[in-house]
Design a protein around this motif. Structure first.
Motif, PDB file in Angstrom:
ATOM      1  N   PHE A   1     -73.802 -61.417  54.906  1.00 37.21           N
ATOM      2  CA  PHE A   1     -73.565 -59.976  54.885  1.00 37.21           C
ATOM      3  C   PHE A   1     -72.381 -59.642  53.995  1.00 37.21           C
TER       4      PHE A   1
ATOM      5  N   PRO B   1     -73.003 -63.495  59.093  1.00 36.89           N
ATOM      6  CA  PRO B   1     -71.968 -62.557  58.652  1.00 36.89           C
ATOM      7  C   PRO B   1     -71.450 -62.880  57.257  1.00 36.89           C
TER       8      PRO B   1
ATOM      9  N   SER C   1     -75.717 -61.985  64.934  1.00 40.76           N
ATOM     10  CA  SER C   1     -75.271 -62.998  63.975  1.00 40.76           C
ATOM     11  C   SER C   1     -75.712 -64.380  64.438  1.00 40.76           C
TER      12      SER C   1
ATOM     13  N   LEU D   1     -65.886 -55.562  60.935  1.00 41.54           N
ATOM     14  CA  LEU D   1     -66.630 -54.965  59.825  1.00 41.54           C
ATOM     15  C   LEU D   1     -67.994 -55.615  59.638  1.00 41.54           C
ATOM     16  N   VAL D   2     -68.016 -56.960  59.639  1.00 42.46           N
ATOM     17  CA  VAL D   2     -69.269 -57.604  59.274  1.00 42.46           C
ATOM     18  C   VAL D   2     -70.104 -57.993  60.485  1.00 42.46           C
ATOM     19  N   ASP D   3     -69.524 -57.959  61.673  1.00 39.39           N
ATOM     20  CA  ASP D   3     -70.307 -58.454  62.791  1.00 39.39           C
ATOM     21  C   ASP D   3     -70.473 -57.404  63.889  1.00 39.39           C
TER      22      ASP D   3
ATOM     23  N   GLY E   1     -62.240 -64.554  54.119  1.00 36.09           N
ATOM     24  CA  GLY E   1     -62.141 -63.284  54.828  1.00 36.09           C
ATOM     25  C   GLY E   1     -62.354 -63.370  56.324  1.00 36.09           C
ATOM     26  N   HIS E   2     -63.106 -64.353  56.757  1.00 33.94           N
ATOM     27  CA  HIS E   2     -63.429 -64.340  58.171  1.00 33.94           C
ATOM     28  C   HIS E   2     -62.250 -64.730  59.048  1.00 33.94           C
ATOM     29  N   ASN E   3     -61.371 -65.525  58.480  1.00 32.73           N
ATOM     30  CA  ASN E   3     -60.235 -65.967  59.278  1.00 32.73           C
ATOM     31  C   ASN E   3     -58.894 -65.415  58.817  1.00 32.73           C
ATOM     32  N   HIS E   4     -58.817 -65.020  57.585  1.00 28.64           N
ATOM     33  CA  HIS E   4     -57.554 -64.520  57.049  1.00 28.64           C
ATOM     34  C   HIS E   4     -57.833 -63.204  56.345  1.00 28.64           C
TER      35      HIS E   4
ATOM     36  N   TRP F   1     -74.931 -68.563  63.598  1.00 26.25           N
ATOM     37  CA  TRP F   1     -74.008 -69.481  62.918  1.00 26.25           C
ATOM     38  C   TRP F   1     -74.581 -70.885  62.873  1.00 26.25           C
TER      39      TRP F   1
ATOM     40  N   GLY G   1     -71.493 -54.228  62.266  1.00 27.95           N
ATOM     41  CA  GLY G   1     -72.173 -54.540  61.010  1.00 27.95           C
ATOM     42  C   GLY G   1     -73.128 -53.445  60.565  1.00 27.95           C
ATOM     43  N   LEU G   2     -73.782 -52.807  61.532  1.00 29.28           N
ATOM     44  CA  LEU G   2     -74.761 -51.781  61.163  1.00 29.28           C
ATOM     45  C   LEU G   2     -74.067 -50.602  60.478  1.00 29.28           C
TER      46      LEU G   2
ATOM     47  N   GLU H   1     -66.806 -65.471  70.104  1.00 31.37           N
ATOM     48  CA  GLU H   1     -68.218 -65.144  69.916  1.00 31.37           C
ATOM     49  C   GLU H   1     -68.595 -65.026  68.456  1.00 31.37           C
ATOM     50  N   ALA H   2     -67.652 -64.596  67.635  1.00 30.62           N
ATOM     51  CA  ALA H   2     -68.020 -64.347  66.242  1.00 30.62           C
ATOM     52  C   ALA H   2     -67.373 -65.337  65.292  1.00 30.62           C
ATOM     53  N   HIS H   3     -66.666 -66.350  65.842  1.00 37.60           N
ATOM     54  CA  HIS H   3     -66.141 -67.442  65.018  1.00 37.60           C
ATOM     55  C   HIS H   3     -65.232 -66.969  63.903  1.00 37.60           C
ATOM     56  N   GLY H   4     -64.442 -65.952  64.118  1.00 37.07           N
ATOM     57  CA  GLY H   4     -63.546 -65.530  63.056  1.00 37.07           C
ATOM     58  C   GLY H   4     -62.215 -65.124  63.629  1.00 37.07           C
ATOM     59  N   ARG H   5     -61.151 -65.392  62.884  1.00 33.79           N
ATOM     60  CA  ARG H   5     -59.832 -65.030  63.393  1.00 33.79           C
ATOM     61  C   ARG H   5     -59.356 -63.703  62.850  1.00 33.79           C
ATOM     62  N   ASN H   6     -59.967 -63.240  61.752  1.00 32.49           N
ATOM     63  CA  ASN H   6     -59.540 -61.967  61.185  1.00 32.49           C
ATOM     64  C   ASN H   6     -60.334 -60.838  61.853  1.00 32.49           C
TER      65      ASN H   6
ATOM     66  N   MET I   1     -79.413 -57.621  63.350  1.00 41.08           N
ATOM     67  CA  MET I   1     -78.023 -57.910  63.002  1.00 41.08           C
ATOM     68  C   MET I   1     -77.307 -58.789  64.016  1.00 41.08           C
TER      69      MET I   1
ATOM     70  N   ASN J   1     -61.998 -58.009  59.769  1.00 37.24           N
ATOM     71  CA  ASN J   1     -63.192 -58.390  59.041  1.00 37.24           C
ATOM     72  C   ASN J   1     -64.361 -58.676  59.982  1.00 37.24           C
ATOM     73  N   VAL J   2     -64.058 -59.294  61.108  1.00 41.43           N
ATOM     74  CA  VAL J   2     -65.141 -59.597  62.053  1.00 41.43           C
ATOM     75  C   VAL J   2     -65.774 -58.308  62.564  1.00 41.43           C
TER      76      VAL J   2
END
Lengths: 180, 768
Positions: free
Chosen positions: A158, A155, A139, B732-734, A28-31, A141, B737-738, B721-726, A137, B729-730
């Motif tokens: 979470f 995350p 994050s 939502l969760v980062d 989910g984090h990347n796709h 890593w 997040g609250l 900063e949040a290490h995610g490409r989506n 909260m 989702n980033v």
């Protein structure tokens, strides 16, 4: 709904669905994906199982564990006894008909517990940042990447919380509704 | 100071557990706390006497200006000493009064909590702290009045007290906030110097009205006096402590505290004098009509509170002095009388005046205490009550109405005093009342201590209390140079004559009391229009109205709920559109119609035909499946416009919905058209209006150029900063997040709610 084909297929598909849902959660984090979608897929797996086999059987197969135990026989040493208990409870499980010499108790995983665990994970993932002296909260890593899963971080924790909460919630609803 | 309050709360919370461990020695720990607090506050006496105010500050929410700031000046210290001293005696008394009660621990919990809250009220400097403690006194008073839960009377009275004082609490919050806006500060210390600013401010009128409402409800002023007599359903120690000596004085305290800030206008003085005077008269008259000891005392308390408020209203130096002295005297003698009434109730099993005769022989010490207190109440010479009464007359000499009120209440007090001592304790000639058992030490010692302290303070009035009262007067008047000289003997003055006259009138009233009581029954019909009856009428009407409204609004049909939501939403949208009247320009965007792709059209017609089919179908299963089809089409749209996450969620949700519906299918009643054809068209019309409005709003939104900074920002930051490409989702969760945490909490709570609803079995008669 309880045709043989459907029932048999679902029996094999449910674990696959679950694996897929975990995969969706992790990517989910990347796709496209994530905790919410993953949780929904996971719960759909169980919902179909309930449709095909009834909620009692679903609970029996996935959410109830018989833990066997018996007193230590004279001839066994303690490590041997522990090993036997372990094997009986894991890979060498006893058949389901009554075993007079074994006592057992049933561990049941209730959907509400799943929900609560999810909420706890999600909330505590925020606390980790707080413990490091940053705002709630924030994050955090890990440096190293792990194959398949990718980088680990709060995350993800979470997201796993969201996953469990959604899963538990749908399960709770479905189990309650399918009961008479 | 914070820690002293916290220790009290801690001990209160532990009381039920302590009862299990300590058994009947629980009382030791509960008495020790007020004693320690009393000693603790005594240490502040020298400093306060020198005219300084002790201010302590603990930061609580500094960002909002909410601190736990405490201020101990003469007024606060007087109250704090009174509360802790009285608390100690009441704790001791309660252990004997409620001996053997299995819930004694809980009682002590409430009582200690109340004491702490009351100390908080009188020492708080920050308005938020004051408000919190003020509400805490209301809540603990509710719990204490309703302590005998099995009594319906007690429960109703507790409700009434909570609602009336709760109303005041809300008004208090409003009034204090207005004051803080006017002065720009949250503490009384800073407000004190700003009387001029407040008086000129536009918020003065509403602030005063709200504060007065709060104080009048708390201190049982007319027309809110009715809750106090009903609150006598509480155990007697509670009545003595809360409803005569301390809590009801919180309103008076606040009025006194705000006097240097708010006083000086006709509004303030006249409303206080009017309400106080009326209350004093009504209380005095009502007191003579009852035969229940506690009711008599309750009405005299109301009357005394009225007098205190009147004195604050007069606001002259004499009046303020009289207010404080009388307050102290009243707390001492009224507390004694209440405790004695409780002892009589406990020993003889009745509080009815007509059944109590010649008790003095059997309860010497209680009788002595009651006599001493009664003498103080009547205003006989060496007692503190006498000093208070003298000052009262002196203060009201200037005004004949005030003098009349003072005389009337004085007469009533004297009559009640004779009643409470001579009539029930010492008058011979009638048969003795039989006792179940004789009072023990813990029942007669506290009232005796109180009564004797009333006597001693009277004798030593120029020495002991004068200094403290002077500090208090200075705090109330805001004048640091004000002198308070107290003396027992002023010589032969008109005021002394008035005192004697009062005693004579009291004797007369006492002799004619039986006929007065008979006469009083003629005005009983008036009670039907009294505030108490009005309260009950209003309460009943309110409940009926609320249930009728809820039955109409929440009728259990899902379609109605959806309809209400949509109508309300449309109303809001239409209002906003009408107010802002943004123009919609479609001319320039007509070319966009050429860009419509074939597959978009296909999905569009899919939805359209499904809708038409849905409206005609008569099978539930079909309609569910068709609804699923519409949902899937919407998901297709999401995919076409590049939102795979949303589309996936939509697909899954639709699937789940259909499956869950199928699971429930056999439980639902048969699908029939119950509704009239007209209603169907009504629903269609609402749906069309809703859809049209949404379309209109969407077109409007598109007309604005969307600020693309956000998109770029999230595009960059989500990977760096949040290490995610989506990005979705980033976010939502980062990033947000609250929000998500809040949403899933709501989800969990909703799931629990659904679960309990589903488990409900209405056929077995279970009710939600």
């Amino acid at each position: 709904m309880r045709t043989i084909i459907f029932a048999t297929t679902i029996r094999y598909l449910t674990p696959l669905f679950l694996i897929l849902s975990l995969y969706i959660l992790l990517r989910g984090h990347n796709h496209p994906g994530g905790g919410f979608i993953g949780g929904l897929i996971g719960s759909i797996a169980f919902v179909f199982h309930v449709l095909a086999h009834g909620s009692d059987r679903t609970v029996n197969v996935y959410f109830r564990l018989k833990l066997y135990s018996k007193g230590k026989p004279e001839e066994d040493t303690p490590p041997e006894h522990m090993w036997r208990l372990l094997s009986v409870n894991t890979w060498n499980r006893l058949p389901s008909y009554p075993q007079p010499e074994w006592r057992y108790h049933i561990v049941r995983l209730r959907p509400a517990y799943v929900m609560a665990t999810g909420l706890f994970l999600a909330a505590s993932s925020g606390l980790l940042g707080l413990l490091r002296g940053m705002p709630f909260m924030t994050s955090w890593w890990m440096e190293a990447e792990i194959p398949i899963i990718g980088a680990l971080g709060t995350p993800l924790l979470f997201d796993a919380g969201v996953y469990l909460l959604v899963l538990g919630m749908v399960l709770k609803m479905v189990f309650t509704m399918s009961k008479e | 100071m914070l820690y002293s309050l916290l220790s009290g709360i801690l001990l209160a919370a532990m009381a039920p557990q302590l009862q299990r461990v300590l058994g009947r020695f629980l009382v030791v720990s509960m008495v020790a706390l007020p004693l320690l607090l009393f000693i603790y506050y005594c240490f502040f006496v020298p400093e306060v006497l020198q005219g300084q105010a002790v201010v302590q500050k603990f930061e609580w929410v500094p960002e909002l200006g909410i601190d736990l700031q405490f201020r101990l000046d003469g007024l606060s210290l007087l109250f704090a000493l009174l509360i802790s001293f009285f608390g100690m005696l009441v704790m001791l008394y309660a252990s004997a009064y409620l001996e053997g009660d299995p819930l004694l621990g809980r009682f002590y919990l409430y009582l200690t909590l109340f004491m702490v809250a009351m100390l908080g009220v009188v020492t708080s400097d920050n308005i938020f702290g004051l408000f919190v403690f003020w509400e805490l006194t209301s809540i603990s008073s509710y719990l204490l009045i309703g302590y005998k839960q099995v009594d319906k009377e007690a429960r109703v009275a507790a409700w009434q007290a909570l609602l009336v004082t709760g109303l005041g609490g809300m008004a208090l919050m409003g009034g204090l906030l207005l004051l803080s806006i006017a002065t720009g500060s949250y503490t009384f210390t800073e407000m004190l110097g700003q009387q001029e600013v407040v008086l000129q401010h536009a918020f003065y009128l509403p602030a005063v009205l709200l504060v007065l409402l709060a104080c009048f409800t708390k201190s049982a002023q007319f027309p809110f006096h009715f809750w106090l007599p009903n609150a006598m359903a509480a155990p007697t120690p509670v009545s003595a402590y809360l409803h005569s000596a301390t809590m009801v004085k919180a309103g008076v305290f606040l009025l006194a505290r705000l006097t240097p800030i708010l006083s000086g206008t006709d509004l303030w003085h006249f409303s206080l004098m009017l309400a106080g005077g009326l209350t004093a008269i009504i209380g005095a008259i009502m007191a003579l009509q009852h035969t229940d000891l506690k009711a008599i005392l309750a009405y005299t308390t109301i009357s005394a509170l009225g007098l205190l408020v009147t004195m604050l209203g007069i606001g002259s130096d004499y009046a303020l002095k009289a207010m404080l002295v009388f307050l102290l005297a009243h707390a001492l003698y009224k507390g004694t009388l209440f405790l004695v009434a409780g002892t009589i109730d406990h020993s003889a099993g009745t509080r009815d005046l007509t059944k109590l005769h010649y008790l003095g022989k059997q309860m010497k010490y209680s009788g002595t205490a009651a006599t001493l207190a009664s003498l103080s109440m009547a205003g006989v010479i060496p007692f503190l009550g006498f000093v208070g009464k003298e000052l009262l007359y002196e203060a009201s000499l200037e005004n004949y109405i005030m003098l009349g009120i003072s005389l009337l209440t004085g007469t009533a007090f004297a009559a009640v005093g004779i009643l409470m001592s001579y009539r029930i304790f010492w008058r011979r000639g009638e048969e003795k009342t039989q006792f179940d058992h004789h009072p023990n030490l813990r029942l007669y010692l506290p009232p005796l201590v109180l009564a004797v302290s009333g006597l001693l303070l009277g004798l030593l009035v120029s020495v002991v209390p004068a200094n403290l009262l002077q500090a208090a007067v200075r705090a109330v008047s805001g004048d640091p140079a004000m002198e308070l000289k107290l003396a027992l003997w002023h010589g032969f003055t008109p005021v002394l004559g008035l005192s004697l006259l009062t005693l004579l009138l009291g004797l007369l009233a006492y002799y004619f009391l039986p006929s007065l009581q008979n006469r009083a029954t003629t005005i009983h019909p008036l009670y039907r229009f009294g505030p108490n009856a009005l309260y009950h009428k209003f309460f009943e009407l309110f409940l009926h109205g609320a249930s009728a409204f809820i039955l109409w609004l929440q009728n259990g049909h899902l379609r109605s709920y959806v309809m209400y939501i949509m109508i309300f939403f449309c109303g809001l949208l239409l209002f906003t559109l009408w107010r802002d009247t943004p123009g919609l320009d479609l001319q320039e965007r007509i070319y966009q119609l050429h860009e419509v792709r074939l597959y978009e059209l296909v999905v569009f017609f899919l939805v359209l035909s499904a809708l038409v089919f849905l409206m005609g179908t008569r099978s539930r299963l079909t309609s569910i499946v068709v609804m699923g089809l519409i949902g899937y089409s919407a998901a297709l749209f999401y995919i076409l416009f590049g939102a795979p996450d949303v589309a996936a969620t939509q697909f899954l949700i639709e699937t789940l919905t259909v499956v869950i519906f199928v699971l429930l299918m056999h439980k639902l009643p048969a699908f029939i058209y119950l509704s009239h054809q007209f209603r169907k068209y009504k629903f269609i019309a609402i749906a069309v209006v809703f859809g049209a409005l949404m379309t209109y709003v969407m077109l409007l939104v598109q007309q604005q150029t969307v600020d693309s900074e956000l998109r770029e920002y999230f595009g960059k930051a989500s990977y760096l900063e949040a290490h995610g490409r989506n990005i979705v989702n980033v976010i939502l969760v980062d990033f947000r997040g609250l929000d998500t945490l809040g949403e899933i909490t709501v989800l969990a709570v909703a799931a629990l709610g659904i679960f309990s609803l589903l488990r409900l079995n209405p056929e077995k008669g279970e009710k939600p």
